[in-house]
Each structure stands twice: as C-alpha cells, then as structure tokens.
Write an enzyme that holds these catalytic residues in place. Structure first.
Site, PDB file in Angstrom:
ATOM      1  N   LYS A   1       0.834  -1.210   0.000  1.00 58.50           N
ATOM      2  CA  LYS A   1       0.000   0.000   0.000  1.00 58.50           C
ATOM      3  C   LYS A   1       0.866   1.258   0.000  1.00 58.50           C
ATOM      4  O   LYS A   1       0.526   2.258  -0.632  1.00 58.50           O
ATOM      5  CB  LYS A   1      -0.972  -0.025   1.172  1.00 58.50           C
ATOM      6  CG  LYS A   1      -2.266  -0.726   0.756  1.00 58.50           C
ATOM      7  CD  LYS A   1      -2.655  -1.887   1.566  1.00 58.50           C
ATOM      8  CE  LYS A   1      -3.745  -2.704   0.922  1.00 58.50           C
ATOM      9  NZ  LYS A   1      -3.714  -4.102   1.282  1.00 58.50           N
TER      10      LYS A   1
ATOM     11  N   GLU B   1       5.912   0.410  10.293  1.00 55.32           N
ATOM     12  CA  GLU B   1       5.721  -1.028  10.516  1.00 55.32           C
ATOM     13  C   GLU B   1       6.283  -1.370  11.894  1.00 55.32           C
ATOM     14  O   GLU B   1       7.452  -1.130  12.174  1.00 55.32           O
ATOM     15  CB  GLU B   1       6.431  -1.825   9.419  1.00 55.32           C
ATOM     16  CG  GLU B   1       6.577  -3.304   9.718  1.00 55.32           C
ATOM     17  CD  GLU B   1       5.262  -4.041   9.986  1.00 55.32           C
ATOM     18  OE1 GLU B   1       4.280  -3.800   9.281  1.00 55.32           O
ATOM     19  OE2 GLU B   1       5.230  -4.852  10.943  1.00 55.32           O
TER      20      GLU B   1
ATOM     21  N   ASP C   1      -4.127  -0.838   7.059  1.00 58.17           N
ATOM     22  CA  ASP C   1      -4.305  -2.191   6.519  1.00 58.17           C
ATOM     23  C   ASP C   1      -4.013  -3.111   7.706  1.00 58.17           C
ATOM     24  O   ASP C   1      -2.875  -3.504   7.938  1.00 58.17           O
ATOM     25  CB  ASP C   1      -3.288  -2.382   5.380  1.00 58.17           C
ATOM     26  CG  ASP C   1      -3.525  -3.657   4.604  1.00 58.17           C
ATOM     27  OD1 ASP C   1      -4.651  -4.166   4.629  1.00 58.17           O
ATOM     28  OD2 ASP C   1      -2.565  -4.141   3.978  1.00 58.17           O
TER      29      ASP C   1
ATOM     30  N   CYS D   1      -7.880  -8.410   5.068  1.00 61.02           N
ATOM     31  CA  CYS D   1      -8.044  -9.478   4.072  1.00 61.02           C
ATOM     32  C   CYS D   1      -8.751 -10.642   4.755  1.00 61.02           C
ATOM     33  O   CYS D   1      -8.356 -11.789   4.615  1.00 61.02           O
ATOM     34  CB  CYS D   1      -6.700  -9.878   3.483  1.00 61.02           C
ATOM     35  SG  CYS D   1      -5.495 -10.423   4.695  1.00 61.02           S
TER      36      CYS D   1
HETATM   37  N1  SAM Z   1      -0.083  -2.837   4.251  1.00 62.75           N
HETATM   38  C1  SAM Z   1       0.841  -3.929   3.998  1.00 62.75           C
HETATM   39  C2  SAM Z   1       1.034  -4.079   2.513  1.00 62.75           C
HETATM   40  O1  SAM Z   1       0.163  -3.644   1.763  1.00 62.75           O
HETATM   41  O2  SAM Z   1       2.091  -4.587   2.090  1.00 62.75           O
HETATM   42  C3  SAM Z   1       0.384  -5.203   4.655  1.00 62.75           C
HETATM   43  C4  SAM Z   1       0.142  -5.036   6.128  1.00 62.75           C
HETATM   44  S1  SAM Z   1      -0.310  -6.484   6.978  1.00 62.75           S
HETATM   45  C5  SAM Z   1      -1.926  -6.768   6.483  1.00 62.75           C
HETATM   46  C6  SAM Z   1      -0.511  -5.892   8.614  1.00 62.75           C
HETATM   47  C7  SAM Z   1       0.754  -5.434   9.282  1.00 62.75           C
HETATM   48  O3  SAM Z   1       0.420  -5.008  10.610  1.00 62.75           O
HETATM   49  C8  SAM Z   1       1.837  -6.476   9.422  1.00 62.75           C
HETATM   50  O4  SAM Z   1       3.004  -6.055   8.779  1.00 62.75           O
HETATM   51  C9  SAM Z   1       2.053  -6.602  10.927  1.00 62.75           C
HETATM   52  O5  SAM Z   1       3.413  -6.763  11.277  1.00 62.75           O
HETATM   53  C10 SAM Z   1       1.523  -5.284  11.444  1.00 62.75           C
HETATM   54  N2  SAM Z   1       1.090  -5.334  12.858  1.00 62.75           N
HETATM   55  C11 SAM Z   1       0.964  -6.412  13.652  1.00 62.75           C
HETATM   56  N3  SAM Z   1       0.575  -6.054  14.896  1.00 62.75           N
HETATM   57  C12 SAM Z   1       0.460  -4.722  14.894  1.00 62.75           C
HETATM   58  C13 SAM Z   1       0.107  -3.761  15.886  1.00 62.75           C
HETATM   59  N4  SAM Z   1      -0.226  -4.121  17.114  1.00 62.75           N
HETATM   60  N5  SAM Z   1       0.123  -2.478  15.525  1.00 62.75           N
HETATM   61  C14 SAM Z   1       0.439  -2.099  14.261  1.00 62.75           C
HETATM   62  N6  SAM Z   1       0.774  -2.955  13.292  1.00 62.75           N
HETATM   63  C15 SAM Z   1       0.781  -4.256  13.594  1.00 62.75           C
END
Ligand code: SAM
Length: 462
Positions: A121, A139, A184, A237
């Site tokens: 994104k 991240e 996301d 997702c």
């Molecule tokens: N937006 C990314 C993309 O398009 O490539 C994908 C993101 S993925 C769905 C969700 C992300 O949230 C992961 O990289 C994960 O490490 C992170 N995440 C996990 N726990 C979290 C937290 N408590 N706060 C914020 N981000 C977190």
C-alpha cells in the site's frame, strides 16, 4: 485441496454469513489463487516502451479496480525480471490493490500508512502522489520494517519516511496531523487461505476475537492522528464481520465526528482476486482536536540546549554542502522537495517535510526511523559515495555518466549478481547503471571497468 483443510468453525461462520451464496464461495476454493503486479507511476511515465515490453513478455491483463494493476499467470516469475529490481512494478495480490484506490491520496498531502510492511500500500500511495507531499510508512515489527525500507528504495520513492513504532507512540507525536491514513490492519487472514496455508493453521474463533480487539486498539490511534476533514481507509483481508462491519460500527458509535463513506468487499467467487474488505471513513472538518492526556505535542524543546541544536544543524548543513559539491559535478537538474538535510553518523538523508509535519527535534526524539526520507549519500572523509536509494530516484539524463544494459542481456544479470562490467575506457567515476533506461544502481568506472556498487544484500546468487 485447500477446501479440505479449512477449520470447521470457519466453514460454519461462512455458511452463516453467505447463506445460499456459500455454494459459489466454496467452489472458488477449487480455483487457483490469483497473481498480480502493479505498475509504479514514478517509473512508468519515463519508460513507456519498457511497460509495453513488460505487458507483452508476461501477457498481463488489467485489473478492473486499479488502472495500474495487472494479472499474470501462475507459471510466470516477474519477481526475477530485471524490471522488478528496477522498481517498475510491485507484486501485489489484485484485491489488495483496491484499498489505496478508495483512499484516493493526492499529491501534496501528508499521509500515514500505519501498518505498512512489506510495502504494497505504501508503494501504491507513492505511485499516486508522485513525490509530492509527505508519506510516513510505519511497521511495528523491525524485521518487516527493514523489508519495507528496501521496497521503498527499490520503487524510487523520495518523500517517504520509514518508521518502526507502535501506533500509540506515533499518535502521541502526531495528533491530528494526517490528511489521509491507510490502516491495513493485522487480521485473521481468512481471505488469504488460498494463498497462505499458514493463515489456515493459525485460525480459530479466539484468534478472530484477538484480531478484532487489536484492530480496535490500533484504529483508535489512527483516529487520533487524522486531521479534521481527513480520510481513513481501514482494510483487512478477512471475511468475518467482527473484524470488518462490526469494527466499523463500533468506531462510528464511539466517534461521532467520523462518518462512513464507503464499504467494499471483494469476494473470490465474484471477482478475480482473493478476499478483501475496505471501509472509507471521514472526519468532520470542524472536529475538535483530540483530547488525550498521553499526547505530548511536538512543541517543547529538545534536551540539547539551543547551542547544541544549532551546532547539529550546522553539521547537517555542511554535510549537505559537501554533497552539493558532488552533485555539481556528477548530476544535473537535481532538485529536492521541501525538507532539510540530516546526517546520521556518516549517512546523509533528505528529510521531507509538509505543512503539517516539519520534524521538530521533539518529534524525532526516540522515534525509530529506518529511512529518514531519501538516503542521499554515505560521507567518508573527503569522499562522497552516492546512496543506492538516490540511484533509484534518478533519471539517467540527470547523471554525468550512465551505462545501459539490455533487460534481456547477460550483462544485466551479471550486474545484479554483483559482478564487474566492462565500460568504455574514457568512463571515470560514479556511473548510473540502467536497464532499458531504468536505474538499477551505481557502478564506479576506471580503466574500462565498472566496479559494482549494487548493494550486497540485494544481489542475486551467483
Ligand atoms: N499494508 C501492507 C502491505 O500492503 O504490504 C500489509 C500489512 S499487513 C496486512 C498488517 C501489518 O500489521 C503487518 O506487517 C504486521 O506486522 C503489522 N502489525 C501487527 N501487529 C500490529 C500492531 N499491534 N500495531 C500495528 N501494526 C501491527
């Protein structure tokens, strides 16, 4: 195959959610997963012929909800093509291309991608704002943040700051700062079961609950950081209502200043893509500033006294002057957007700023930053080594010397493996290596040889 591995609780919940439609839904699990790539507009405008070559080579077909998105067939390997190393495209699941289309970021805005790794994104937003404005890509997990930073460099993004903070740390620093926020959210990944067997193994009703609770925590921080009049895109997702519609209902009940503008679901039995959910929320123009006792607005002065601050600024400025001296000999028409130079150790960055964020020392203090904007150079005693990120952000006609290798050639593969190339004997100094006009990295020429400066960590195995 996947169909027989699905957890019973998931099957029951989908049958409840979809009713008769669930027959078509379950049939979609017999179909292969979809594969997509999204063109990077920071590169495509200057390389129309390469785009055409790419479309023909991989027999790409368009994704209807994203004008830069394309499908490719399972047997193709676009991740191995030199144009991938050149940042011409980002490999992204087609449905995941919907969220930024709905967020609709505009050049000049201040934008946050709150859960950004590996960077799908973020790179989509950057491809829309075209170097104008400020993008904070965050991240939480350090190792994933490192991959995000690599992708930001590969795509030639100049105006992004890559951080690795918790959402609440960012919210303390940047209340009501962003025009648009992409969240996301980490989710239970039900929409990815065809793509990711790991998500199946992790699924349980308790995990769904845990994800919804975590999403609620993160989204509250996102709302704090949204400017009055700003737009928040929330995406997952996953299919269940707890992480999607119910979460949005909870947000709307808690924040009367927010309104819901759009929700979209992409279903694998309806669209050619995996499952995705996107909601677009807007904050009222006259919403008052967040009342939050944790917020320490970035106005107080840093611990170093004024003299200390000024001396740091003068170090930054003199490092920039050294770099500009190199620019005057090796680059032309090189311009940087609004921002300021920052030297971290021997690494010089151009830290972009915007109307909302001008990076006071207080805002930077303690913030875990992986890329403080555009990495310009490594400064050694009396020596400027231009950074890989700078190479990726340039156009060959901005450099004094460039060396082009055809994307079909052995030479391009040799460069990406880190090997020395042959160049004309009169080539001397830093040379931008390009493939079909697209930058790949630096080489340093002398005596008819081009020493390879493609980063060791990115090289293909020999
Ligand atoms: N937006 C990314 C993309 O398009 O490539 C994908 C993101 S993925 C769905 C969700 C992300 O949230 C992961 O990289 C994960 O490490 C992170 N995440 C996990 N726990 C979290 C937290 N408590 N706060 C914020 N981000 C977190």
């Amino acid at each position: 195959m996947v169909k027989h591995q699905l957890p019973v609780g998931f099957v029951t919940s989908m049958n409840d959610l979809l009713g008769d439609e669930s027959y078509d839904f379950w049939d979609s699990y017999d179909d292969p997963r979809t594969h997509g790539l999204r063109l990077n507009r920071l590169k495509t405008m200057e390389a129309p012929e390469s785009v055409q070559r790419l479309i023909e080579h991989f027999q790409l077909s368009p994704v209807s909800w994203c004008d830069t998105g394309y499908y490719y067939d399972e047997d193709k390997r676009p991740g191995k093509h030199p144009y991938h190393a050149a940042g011409l495209y980002y490999i992204q699941e087609p449905s995941a291309m919907s969220a930024v289309e709905w967020l609709d970021p505009r050049p000049g805005e201040t934008i946050l991608d709150l859960a950004a790794a590996p960077g799908g994104k973020t790179s989509h937003i950057a491809s829309k704002i075209l170097g104008k404005g400020l993008l904070v890509a965050n991240e939480i997990h350090p190792e994933r943040a490192r991959i995000l930073a690599e992708n930001v460099e590969r795509m030639g993004i100049t105006n992004a700051i890559v951080t690795s903070s918790t959402p609440d740390d960012l919210a303390r620093r940047f209340p009501a700062c962003f025009d648009r926020i992409m969240l996301d959210a980490p989710c239970s990944g039900e929409g990815m079961f065809r793509k990711d067997g790991g998500a199946i193994a992790e699924w349980s009703p308790a995990h769904v609950e845990l994800c919804a609770a975590r999403q609620w925590d993160i989204v509250q921080e996102a709302v704090t950081m949204l400017k009055p009049g700003g737009t928040l895109a929330y995406s997952t997702c996953t299919f269940n209502r707890a992480e999607n519609e119910e979460l949005i209902e909870r947000i709307l009940a808690h924040y009367p200043e927010l309104s819901l503008h759009e929700t979209t679901r992409l279903w694998p039995h309806i669209e050619r893509g995996e499952g995705h959910f996107v909601a677009i929320l807007k904050k009222q123009e006259d919403a008052s500033a967040p009342i939050d006792s944790r917020i320490e607005p970035a106005v107080s002065q840093p611990s170093a006294g004024k003299a200390g601050r000024n001396s740091k600024q003068s170090v930054d400025r003199s490092a920039m002057a050294e770099f500009q001296e190199w620019v005057s000999q090796d680059l032309s028409d090189f311009e940087l957007g609004p921002g300021s130079p920052r030297l971290f150790g021997e690494e010089l960055y151009w830290l972009p700023s915007s109307d909302q964020i001008s990076w006071t020392d207080q805002a930077l203090k303690g913030l875990k930053i992986l890329r403080a904007g555009l990495h310009l150079a490594h400064l050694k005693k009396n020596r400027v080594e231009p950074a890989h990120a700078l190479a990726m952000a340039l156009h060959p006609n901005q450099t004094a010397r460039s060396w082009d290798v055809d994307s079909d050639s052995q030479e391009v593969l040799a460069y990406l493996r880190g090997e020395v190339l042959s160049v004309p004997a009169d080539y001397r100094g830093w040379t931008l290596v390009t493939t079909d006009g697209l930058p790949l990295g630096w080489g340093k020429a002398s005596n008819g040889q081009l020493k390879n400066h493609f980063p060791k960590g990115l090289r293909n195995p020999k």
